[in-house]
Design an enzyme around this catalytic site. Structure first.
Site, PDB file in Angstrom:
ATOM      1  N   LYS A 234     -11.332  -0.309  -1.139  1.00 22.82           N
ATOM      2  CA  LYS A 234     -11.458   1.132  -1.265  1.00 22.82           C
ATOM      3  C   LYS A 234     -10.845   1.531  -2.603  1.00 22.82           C
ATOM      4  O   LYS A 234     -10.093   0.748  -3.199  1.00 22.82           O
ATOM      5  CB  LYS A 234     -10.798   1.845  -0.101  1.00 22.82           C
ATOM      6  CG  LYS A 234      -9.338   1.531   0.092  1.00 22.82           C
ATOM      7  CD  LYS A 234      -8.891   2.074   1.434  1.00 22.82           C
ATOM      8  CE  LYS A 234      -7.495   1.620   1.775  1.00 22.82           C
ATOM      9  NZ  LYS A 234      -7.422   0.930   3.055  1.00 22.82           N
TER      10      LYS A 234
ATOM     11  N   SER B 162       0.813  -1.209   0.000  1.00 23.97           N
ATOM     12  CA  SER B 162       0.000   0.000   0.000  1.00 23.97           C
ATOM     13  C   SER B 162       0.853   1.269   0.000  1.00 23.97           C
ATOM     14  O   SER B 162       1.685   1.457  -0.871  1.00 23.97           O
ATOM     15  CB  SER B 162      -0.946  -0.051   1.196  1.00 23.97           C
ATOM     16  OG  SER B 162      -1.854   1.002   1.146  1.00 23.97           O
ATOM     17  N   HIS B 163       0.685   2.066   1.035  1.00 27.33           N
ATOM     18  CA  HIS B 163       1.348   3.365   1.127  1.00 27.33           C
ATOM     19  C   HIS B 163       2.736   3.273   1.756  1.00 27.33           C
ATOM     20  O   HIS B 163       3.400   4.281   1.901  1.00 27.33           O
ATOM     21  CB  HIS B 163       0.469   4.282   1.974  1.00 27.33           C
ATOM     22  CG  HIS B 163       0.062   3.603   3.246  1.00 27.33           C
ATOM     23  ND1 HIS B 163      -0.893   2.599   3.266  1.00 27.33           N
ATOM     24  CD2 HIS B 163       0.526   3.706   4.483  1.00 27.33           C
ATOM     25  CE1 HIS B 163      -1.003   2.139   4.491  1.00 27.33           C
ATOM     26  NE2 HIS B 163      -0.162   2.790   5.258  1.00 27.33           N
TER      27      HIS B 163
ATOM     28  N   ASP C  58      -0.863   1.663  -4.028  1.00 24.83           N
ATOM     29  CA  ASP C  58      -1.687   0.731  -4.797  1.00 24.83           C
ATOM     30  C   ASP C  58      -3.003   1.371  -5.245  1.00 24.83           C
ATOM     31  O   ASP C  58      -3.914   0.669  -5.704  1.00 24.83           O
ATOM     32  CB  ASP C  58      -1.948  -0.550  -4.005  1.00 24.83           C
ATOM     33  CG  ASP C  58      -2.630  -0.293  -2.674  1.00 24.83           C
ATOM     34  OD1 ASP C  58      -2.506   0.833  -2.146  1.00 24.83           O
ATOM     35  OD2 ASP C  58      -3.295  -1.204  -2.159  1.00 24.83           O
TER      36      ASP C  58
ATOM     37  N   ASP D  40      -2.470   6.543  -3.411  1.00 21.91           N
ATOM     38  CA  ASP D  40      -1.302   5.954  -2.754  1.00 21.91           C
ATOM     39  C   ASP D  40      -0.645   4.861  -3.597  1.00 21.91           C
ATOM     40  O   ASP D  40      -0.975   4.681  -4.773  1.00 21.91           O
ATOM     41  CB  ASP D  40      -1.692   5.395  -1.376  1.00 21.91           C
ATOM     42  CG  ASP D  40      -2.495   4.117  -1.484  1.00 21.91           C
ATOM     43  OD1 ASP D  40      -3.269   3.989  -2.449  1.00 21.91           O
ATOM     44  OD2 ASP D  40      -2.359   3.236  -0.608  1.00 21.91           O
TER      45      ASP D  40
ATOM     46  N   ASP E 278      -5.556   2.652  -3.764  1.00 19.88           N
ATOM     47  CA  ASP E 278      -6.865   2.487  -3.116  1.00 19.88           C
ATOM     48  C   ASP E 278      -7.173   3.657  -2.180  1.00 19.88           C
ATOM     49  O   ASP E 278      -8.313   3.854  -1.787  1.00 19.88           O
ATOM     50  CB  ASP E 278      -6.999   1.124  -2.419  1.00 19.88           C
ATOM     51  CG  ASP E 278      -5.956   0.894  -1.345  1.00 19.88           C
ATOM     52  OD1 ASP E 278      -5.033   1.731  -1.206  1.00 19.88           O
ATOM     53  OD2 ASP E 278      -6.057  -0.134  -0.640  1.00 19.88           O
ATOM     54  N   ARG E 279      -6.143   4.427  -1.811  1.00 20.74           N
ATOM     55  CA  ARG E 279      -6.399   5.611  -0.978  1.00 20.74           C
ATOM     56  C   ARG E 279      -6.494   6.851  -1.854  1.00 20.74           C
ATOM     57  O   ARG E 279      -6.003   6.867  -2.982  1.00 20.74           O
ATOM     58  CB  ARG E 279      -5.257   5.827   0.008  1.00 20.74           C
ATOM     59  CG  ARG E 279      -5.132   4.725   1.018  1.00 20.74           C
ATOM     60  CD  ARG E 279      -4.079   5.073   2.047  1.00 20.74           C
ATOM     61  NE  ARG E 279      -4.078   4.059   3.100  1.00 20.74           N
ATOM     62  CZ  ARG E 279      -3.547   4.216   4.284  1.00 20.74           C
ATOM     63  NH1 ARG E 279      -2.936   5.342   4.593  1.00 20.74           N
ATOM     64  NH2 ARG E 279      -3.609   3.250   5.179  1.00 20.74           N
TER      65      ARG E 279
HETATM   66  C1  G1P Z   1      -4.157   1.329   8.251  1.00 17.66           C
HETATM   67  C2  G1P Z   1      -5.354   2.242   8.370  1.00 17.66           C
HETATM   68  C3  G1P Z   1      -6.619   1.468   8.052  1.00 17.66           C
HETATM   69  C4  G1P Z   1      -6.500   0.829   6.675  1.00 17.66           C
HETATM   70  C5  G1P Z   1      -5.233  -0.006   6.591  1.00 17.66           C
HETATM   71  C6  G1P Z   1      -5.009  -0.533   5.187  1.00 17.66           C
HETATM   72  O1  G1P Z   1      -4.270   0.265   9.170  1.00 17.66           O
HETATM   73  O2  G1P Z   1      -5.434   2.823   9.646  1.00 17.66           O
HETATM   74  O3  G1P Z   1      -7.709   2.338   8.114  1.00 17.66           O
HETATM   75  O4  G1P Z   1      -7.599   0.011   6.415  1.00 17.66           O
HETATM   76  O5  G1P Z   1      -4.101   0.798   6.955  1.00 17.66           O
HETATM   77  O6  G1P Z   1      -4.877   0.491   4.255  1.00 17.66           O
HETATM   78  P1  G1P Z   1      -3.539   0.252  10.602  1.00 17.66           P
HETATM   79  O7  G1P Z   1      -2.063   0.455  10.342  1.00 17.66           O
HETATM   80  O8  G1P Z   1      -4.087   1.427  11.361  1.00 17.66           O
HETATM   81  O9  G1P Z   1      -3.894  -1.064  11.207  1.00 17.66           O
HETATM   82 ZN    ZN Z   2      -3.272   1.413  -0.325  1.00 17.94          ZN
END
Ligand code: G1P
Ligand code: ZN
Length: 543
Positions: free
Chosen positions: A376, A113-114, A279, A277, A281-282
């Site tokens: 998302k 992800s990010h 991937d 982000d 999705d954000r």
């Molecule tokens: C974090 C975000 C959560 C999101 C997840 C995946 O998780 O807070 O809302 O769904 O990344 O993108 P966390 O690190 O808080 O468990």
């Molecule tokens: Zn992501």
């Protein structure tokens, strides 16, 4: 060629977190690490013969290597067909879209992800089920258990076919179809939003800056924004995916997308700014001189949803994660629909969407989406805003301010304390839990505690129960303090402190959020002793 059965031994710690198995690239480089996890997924799935699997990722370092291994292992497990994004590229929402459109058995998403990428960065792998969404905890736990007793994995000794060219090939008996990374997704977007109206908006001189953050969103934005919607070339910046995201942290928030924020807060700012982000999705939505909080974005999309063709018939319900602000709840109330409160993580929305209980869902962590897929969706959210801007003819800040005037403003901020010593973080949470029973009715610096608990969620569809989902302290005026530990961090523990304060009076809608929330932040520190326990004076990141 033959199927090899390779002896292996378990690795500790292969338990998927909030969103798949996210680890340092260096962990994944250990021989057998990826193979063990993939074997455990396939074994948990059971009989995979003849099934279709979707595979793609955000293009980060190790994406290509991982896809080659997965193709060879999928062939060994008898899959009939694998759909791979060209060059190994598929955004997370695109994987969800492709699984659904092609009625695949499931899909493997390769992304952290990010989180930063590159050889020193992170990598991740996540399994999505046939509805296109992340596998439920029952499944991920079973995968984890399988990783702990694994002794062999199966893999074809044939080289994986080239996946840079669109077309079909084979490995063993399995068909490999390389698909355009964007086409299916773009086609779906066109059914949801008023593309002609958005085209007209751009044709009329509307200006936009989309920051792809050198991540997977770039190809989608190039094709949809600059291609199908006619936004001028240059609308998309940092639009080519790089294995290390150009050394940046591909997280679209005001801290990590500071370049975009600077552009949007400058005198000659474009009309609209957005980013997604790693991937894709954000999403982050920015107007001239105003960054929209994700909680507000969800509430505003919900309040105006019928302006988009795909949502013309209205919403069945809204769902938000517990730490997300209660701004969407106010909209749901006005619309006479339910707002569900779920634990953090997109997987908890799946049942609500499948059962038709919710249409829109979102999280404070820059995640927004709907029942069109089961992830998302960053580009979707950006298109939704473009649709609103085109339909109303109003600028972003006017839409936001009018929303606050109607519903009140939920001042909101998240304070992250990253890479804290795990034992100190756990002890802080335990200590908070121990105080919960005595908090009800207590006066704290001008606030009165309405209730305090460690969030427990009972899924209304399958009645599964998730416990210990975050400590929340809710005041009688609706203000909230929430503490939880991250489930996606890869180093020590990350403490997340979420602060929310409701303000109905439009004359008080212009306060700096950190100032508006300072009182709650002080109470949070008193109750948790966070600073003393962690040795941290300030959060690592404030969003
Ligand atoms: C974090 C975000 C959560 C999101 C997840 C995946 O998780 O807070 O809302 O769904 O990344 O993108 P966390 O690190 O808080 O468990
Ligand atoms: Zn992501």
């Amino acid at each position: 060629m033959t199927i090899q059965t390779v002896a292996t031994t378990p690795f500790a710690g292969q338990r998927p977190g909030t969103s798949g198995l996210r680890k340092k690239v260096s962990d994944y480089l250990q021989p057998g690490y990826l193979e063990n996890f993939v074997e455990s997924i396939f074994n948990t799935l059971g009989d995979c013969s003849g099934q279709t699997l979707v595979v793609g990722g955000d293009g980060r370092y190790f994406n290509r290597t991982a896809i080659q291994v997965i193709l060879r292992m999928a062939a060994a497990h008898g899959f009939g067909k694998v759909l791979v994004g060209q060059g190994g590229i598929l955004s997370t929402p695109a994987v969800s879209c492709v699984i659904r459109k092609h009625a695949a058995f499931g899909g493997i998403v390769l992304s952290a992800s990010h989180n930063p990428g590159g050889p020193d960065g992170d990598f991740g792998i996540k399994y999505n089920i046939g509805n296109g969404g992340p596998a439920p905890e029952k499944f991920t736990e079973a995968v984890y258990i399988a990783t702990q007793s694994i002794s062999v994995y199966r893999i074809s000794d044939e080289a994986a076919p080239d996946f840079d060219k669109i077309g079909e090939s084979r490995i063993e008996q399995m068909q490999v179809e390389v698909i355009d990374s964007v086409a299916d997704y773009a086609e779906l977007m066109e059914t949801l939003f008023d593309f002609p109206a958005i085209r007209k908006l751009f044709a009329g001189g509307f200006t936009m800056r989309y920051d792809g953050m050198h991540a997977v969103g770039g190809p989608y934005a190039h094709k949809i924004l600059e291609g199908m919607l006619g936004a001028p070339a240059g609308t998309v910046i940092n639009g080519t995916p790089l294995e290390d995201f150009g050394g940046h942290h591909p997280d679209p928030n005001p801290v990590n997308a500071a370049e975009l924020i600077a552009v949007m807060f400058a005198k000659d700012a474009p009309d609209f700014g957005a980013a997604s982000d790693g991937d894709a999705d954000r999403n982050m939505i920015v107007g001239r001189g105003l960054a929209v909080t994700p909680s507000d974005s969800l509430a505003i999309i919900a309040a105006n949803a019928t302006l988009a063709p795909g949502y013309r018939d209205g919403l069945k319900g809204i769902a938000r994660s517990m730490p997300t602000s209660t701004a969407p709840d106010r909209v749901a109330k006005a619309l006479g629909i339910k707002c569900y409160e779920t634990p953090t993580g997109w997987k908890y929305f799946g049942n609500l969407l499948d059962a038709g209980l919710a249409t829109l869902c979102g999280e404070e962590s820059y995640g927004t989406g709907s029942n069109h897929i089961r992830e998302k969706d960053g580009v979707w959210a950006i298109l939704f805003w473009l649709n609103l801007l085109a339909a109303t003819g109003k600028p972003v800040d006017t839409i936001v301010r009018e929303h606050w005037t109607r519903f009140g403003r939920n001042y909101y901020s998240r304070h992250d304390y990253e890479a804290v010593e795990s034992a100190a973080a756990e002890a802080m949470m335990e200590n908070l839990r121990a105080q919960l029973d005595g908090l009800k009715g207590r006066q704290l610096d001008g606030f009165t505690v309405d209730f305090a608990d460690d969030f427990v969620y009972t899924d209304p569809v399958d009645h599964s129960v998730a416990t210990k989902q975050g400590v929340r302290i809710v005041m009688t005026d609706g203000s909230r303090i929430v503490f939880r530990l991250s489930g996606t961090g890869t180093e020590g523990a990350t403490i997340r402190l979420y602060l929310e304060k409701y303000e109905a009076d439009p004359a008080r809608h212009d306060i700096d959020p950190q100032q508006a929330l300072a009182g709650l932040a002080a109470i949070a520190d008193q109750l948790s002793d966070l600073k003393k326990r962690t040795g941290r004076e300030h959060p690592t990141v404030i969003t």
